[in-house]
Design an enzyme around this catalytic site. Sequence first.
Site, PDB file in Angstrom:
ATOM      1  N   MET A  11      51.442  37.074  36.043  1.00 11.14           N
ATOM      2  CA  MET A  11      50.890  36.134  35.069  1.00 11.14           C
ATOM      3  C   MET A  11      51.450  36.387  33.670  1.00 11.14           C
ATOM      4  SD  MET A  11      48.791  34.239  36.899  1.00 11.14           S
ATOM      5  CE  MET A  11      47.341  33.622  36.043  1.00 11.14           C
ATOM      6  N   ASN A 119      40.975  38.472  33.583  1.00 10.86           N
ATOM      7  CA  ASN A 119      39.744  37.985  34.218  1.00 10.86           C
ATOM      8  C   ASN A 119      38.564  38.881  33.850  1.00 10.86           C
ATOM      9  OD1 ASN A 119      38.947  35.779  35.672  1.00 10.86           O
ATOM     10  ND2 ASN A 119      39.250  36.710  37.679  1.00 10.86           N
ATOM     11  N   LYS A 193      35.244  30.636  32.881  1.00  8.80           N
ATOM     12  CA  LYS A 193      36.153  31.031  33.968  1.00  8.80           C
ATOM     13  C   LYS A 193      35.378  31.700  35.109  1.00  8.80           C
ATOM     14  CE  LYS A 193      40.136  31.793  36.021  1.00  8.80           C
ATOM     15  NZ  LYS A 193      39.933  32.860  36.986  1.00  8.80           N
ATOM     16  N   GLU A 200      35.205  27.898  42.925  1.00  7.57           N
ATOM     17  CA  GLU A 200      36.362  28.114  43.792  1.00  7.57           C
ATOM     18  C   GLU A 200      35.936  28.758  45.118  1.00  7.57           C
ATOM     19  OE1 GLU A 200      39.357  31.641  43.441  1.00  7.57           O
ATOM     20  OE2 GLU A 200      39.928  30.091  42.001  1.00  7.57           O
TER      21      GLU A 200
END
Length: 322
Positions: A11, A119, A193, A200
Amino acid sequence: MQLGVIGLGRMGQIVVDRVLDAGHDVVAFDLSAEATAAAAEAGAEPADSVDDLYERLSEGEHGEPSNRTGSGATREDDNGGDDGARIWLMVPAGDPVDATLDELEPHLTGDDVVVDGGNSYFEDSVRRAEATAAAYLDCGTSGGPAGAELGFSLMVGGPEWAYEELTPVFDAVATGPDGHDRMGPAGSGHYVKMVHNGVEYALMQTYGEGFELLHHGRYDLDLEAVARTWNNGAVIRSWLLELCEEAFREEGNDLGDVADRIEGGSTGTWTVQEALEQEVPVPLIYQALAERFDSREERFGRRLASRLRYGFGRHEVPRTGE
């Protein structure tokens, strides 16, 4: 704009590449010399350490030292200085973030902006924002390795002036101006998130259950063909469904040797814990999380969910016999 990027995994390298492609300058550092060299080959200025990265940023675009004097400098909450460093952290959540901030802290001033694109747990982001001299932006990042071509979805929390200052970089890293927004104060970006990841989980669980019924049902079906047909105009079409199609195409109709074990679970756990605290029912997200923890007995649906994690995030797929 000049941006420092610390953490050059999959990333982080995408952040570097997209920022460079947009015409900005990047100073890059990773504990891996190979990763730093790869960023340099892409056009970034390599740094030997966190301290070296900050010093290179402090020299500015023209090689002139700036007038920043250390962490004792102050600013008004609503407007930062023009000579601050802009630093994007893309290191694993948890202790690595705190360790990196500890290295940066002697240098940081109120004119600087630090973005945590990992995250992280939202309460950790609130704590870091309060403790860090710089303006701290918690940036939830979604899109996985596909973001190399398409760009990411960015959910940002923190001071408005800092978000506006970094908008050209967010435009470059995201899918464009519509691919990012400021969610609110410190912690809100990683909070959004976190909930995103809970959704998800539930979506992956739903696709897994549907295809499990088809797999064990009345007809001998080509599941790749089913997924492809659904992806063309059906109400339930989505990127995750495209990844289902990819999984059946690459692994076979029975998913080959993909093991019935789904890794991960931290963000789903945080989502369920927050739902309990807020007394908001999230039965689908809870059930999806429970399925991950219970992934010990053979289930086709969980095997598909495991393969989907590879599809969107290139997470390692457990295989039978491993």
